[in-house]
Design an enzyme around this catalytic site. Sequence first.
Site, PDB file in Angstrom:
ATOM      1  N   CYS A 186       0.920  -1.158   0.048  1.00  0.00           N
ATOM      2  CA  CYS A 186       0.220   0.093  -0.089  1.00  0.00           C
ATOM      3  C   CYS A 186       0.892   1.242  -0.154  1.00  0.00           C
ATOM      4  CB  CYS A 186      -0.998   0.141   1.306  1.00  0.00           C
ATOM      5  SG  CYS A 186      -2.148  -1.353   1.095  1.00  0.00           S
ATOM      6  N   THR A 187       1.938   1.150   0.795  1.00  0.00           N
ATOM      7  CA  THR A 187       2.870   2.184   0.850  1.00  0.00           C
ATOM      8  C   THR A 187       3.377   2.722  -0.664  1.00  0.00           C
ATOM      9  OG1 THR A 187       3.534   2.007   2.874  1.00  0.00           O
ATOM     10  CG2 THR A 187       5.130   3.232   1.595  1.00  0.00           C
TER      11      THR A 187
END
Length: 156
Positions: free
Chosen positions: A44-45
């Site tokens: 997600c980062t």
Amino acid sequence: MVNVGDKAPSFTLVDTDLKMQNLDDFKGKKVVLSFFVAASSPVCTKEMCTFRDSWDEISKLGAQVIGISNDGPFANKAFAEIHHLNFPVLGDYKSQTIRDYGILMPDLLHVKGYDAAKRSIFIVDEKGTIVYKWVSDNPLIEPNYQEIIDFLKKGK
């Protein structure tokens, strides 16, 4: 699950400043809704930072990115600040919008009751219609960012 051609389900969700944001607030421009699994997780980062780094190109194409997860506003705020995200990150902590879009991933990583959003991209046009959809059942798979940019270019 919503599909291309459907009216995008509206939502009102909390942002990182504890203000409520509604999909209708962005009417008149294309919106890239990026549902992500969990703030601060590695994939997600990478996804949110890719959208951050593509911000100039996306905004020149008349589009607005909105990140949505079922994390609360405090986790999302820390995540957005650490990574200098330059678009709204909204918390769907009750997972209602995630359910409305049909992308609930129950029991993430086999943890009973730990529900999250499937990694998904929906592009909503200026009239509120879904014109692009990508959903992954595998939380480790990222969207095709170039395909999203190319789609936005076609619609310009």
